[in-house]
Design an enzyme around this catalytic site. Structure first.
Site, PDB file in Angstrom:
ATOM      1  N   CYS A  93      24.055   2.054  16.559  1.00 40.91           N
ATOM      2  CA  CYS A  93      24.180   0.675  17.237  1.00 40.91           C
ATOM      3  C   CYS A  93      23.043   0.515  18.560  1.00 40.91           C
ATOM      4  O   CYS A  93      21.841   0.322  18.195  1.00 40.91           O
ATOM      5  CB  CYS A  93      25.433   0.305  17.842  1.00 40.91           C
ATOM      6  SG  CYS A  93      25.795  -1.574  18.146  1.00 40.91           S
ATOM      7  N   HIS A 191      30.247   1.799  13.898  1.00 43.52           N
ATOM      8  CA  HIS A 191      30.933   2.563  14.787  1.00 43.52           C
ATOM      9  C   HIS A 191      32.045   3.144  14.194  1.00 43.52           C
ATOM     10  O   HIS A 191      32.405   3.083  12.937  1.00 43.52           O
ATOM     11  CB  HIS A 191      31.276   1.964  15.816  1.00 43.52           C
ATOM     12  CG  HIS A 191      30.405   1.207  16.891  1.00 43.52           C
ATOM     13  ND1 HIS A 191      29.785   1.884  17.858  1.00 43.52           N
ATOM     14  CD2 HIS A 191      29.789  -0.030  16.885  1.00 43.52           C
ATOM     15  CE1 HIS A 191      28.681   0.950  18.341  1.00 43.52           C
ATOM     16  NE2 HIS A 191      28.945  -0.066  17.773  1.00 43.52           N
TER      17      HIS A 191
HETATM   18  N1  GLN Z   1      22.966  -4.778  22.569  1.00 42.03           N
HETATM   19  C1  GLN Z   1      23.296  -4.465  21.274  1.00 42.03           C
HETATM   20  C2  GLN Z   1      23.824  -5.771  20.522  1.00 42.03           C
HETATM   21  O1  GLN Z   1      24.809  -6.388  20.768  1.00 42.03           O
HETATM   22  C3  GLN Z   1      24.247  -3.379  21.262  1.00 42.03           C
HETATM   23  C4  GLN Z   1      25.533  -3.413  20.552  1.00 42.03           C
HETATM   24  C5  GLN Z   1      26.502  -2.128  20.568  1.00 42.03           C
HETATM   25  O2  GLN Z   1      25.836  -1.003  20.738  1.00 42.03           O
HETATM   26  N2  GLN Z   1      27.749  -2.212  20.241  1.00 42.03           N
HETATM   27  O3  GLN Z   1      23.213  -6.149  19.794  1.00 42.03           O
END
Ligand code: GLN
Length: 245
Positions: A93, A191
């Site tokens: 992510c 995740h």
């Molecule tokens: N900045 C990111 C987004 O919302 C990260 C999200 C995350 O790691 N859950 O796109």
């Protein structure tokens, strides 16, 4: 064998218990008689090139990404060198986004990435949240996980995705692609944490790390009953969420 794992910014990038992926790698390695030596590589730390078989970076929100982005950019040359020399890398992510060329947040602020993966990411106000299921044809397997991101990741022409979206949003909710692969680098929005419910992928990463360490890459199969159930539940949740976005 002793496998050396470099965990980048564990204090900053660890949303949704992404640290759990490391716990899975430690245990699955241990059950095959291998030891994992996990070192944190934090802010201002040197990247110990040649001494790491598998790098790992988890997810984080824009705030945490902003805090690490410049430091990570300074680490780009050694990280690129390690990857070209065959080190494996899993990025989740927020960490995945920073492996691309840049991440532009919803406010329009651009954070530098390290250009390790052929992609860039631009956030839009509507977040993409929920269970997701991918088909990884390169492995003949599926990956199940949970996504929550505002960033839309666009792969360059010819870039290899990690998988095709069966259910969920994936990289951008439009292309049908999720994640990116390059050499032994794997970037993904999944995740969950990802590895407890996708044991084949955990073993794939261990095999990649073993290859870098110069050891035998075969890993004896494990029963994985709970893991299979976890994957099935997660995959079903994604499917029942409806078709592809
Ligand atoms: N900045 C990111 C987004 O919302 C990260 C999200 C995350 O790691 N859950 O796109």
């Amino acid at each position: 064998m002793k496998l050396r794992v470099g965990h980048l910014y564990p204090d900053y990038l660890n949303i949704y218990a992404d640290r759990g992926n490391i716990a899975v790698l430690i245990e699955r390695a241990r059950l095959r008689g291998h030891e994992l030596d996990v070192r944190a590589i934090g802010m201002h730390d040197r990247v110990p090139v040649g001494e790491i078989d598998l790098f790992y970076v988890g997810g984080g929100q824009d705030r945490e990404q902003a805090l690490v982005a410049d430091d990570l950019a300074a680490k780009a040359p050694p990280l690129r060198g390690a990857v070209e020399a065959g080190a494996a890398f899993l990025a989740v992510c927020g960490g995945y986004q920073l492996l691309g060329r840049f991440y532009r947040d919803v406010a329009g602020v651009e954070h530098p990435g390290i250009g390790l993966l052929p992609l860039h990411t631009v956030a839009e106000p509507r977040r993409m949240i929920g269970d997701v299921l991918l088909e990884c044809t390169w492995a003949g397997r599926t990956l199940a996980g949970f996504e929550n991101h505002a960033g839309r990741t666009l792969l360059d022409e010819g870039a290899e995705p990690l998988g095709r979206v069966v259910a969920g949003f994936g990289n951008d909710g439009r292309s049908g692609y999720e994640g990116c692969r390059y050499r032994r680098v794997y970037g993904t929005y999944l995740h969950g944490p990802l590895l407890p419910r996708n044991p084949w992928f955990a073993d794939h990463l261990l095999a990649e790390a073993l290859a870098h360490a110069g050891g035998p890459t075969e890993l004896a199969p494990l029963p994985d009953e709970l893991e299979r159930q976890a994957h099935a539940v997660s995959a079903e949740r994604a499917r029942s969420r409806g078709g592809r976005f």
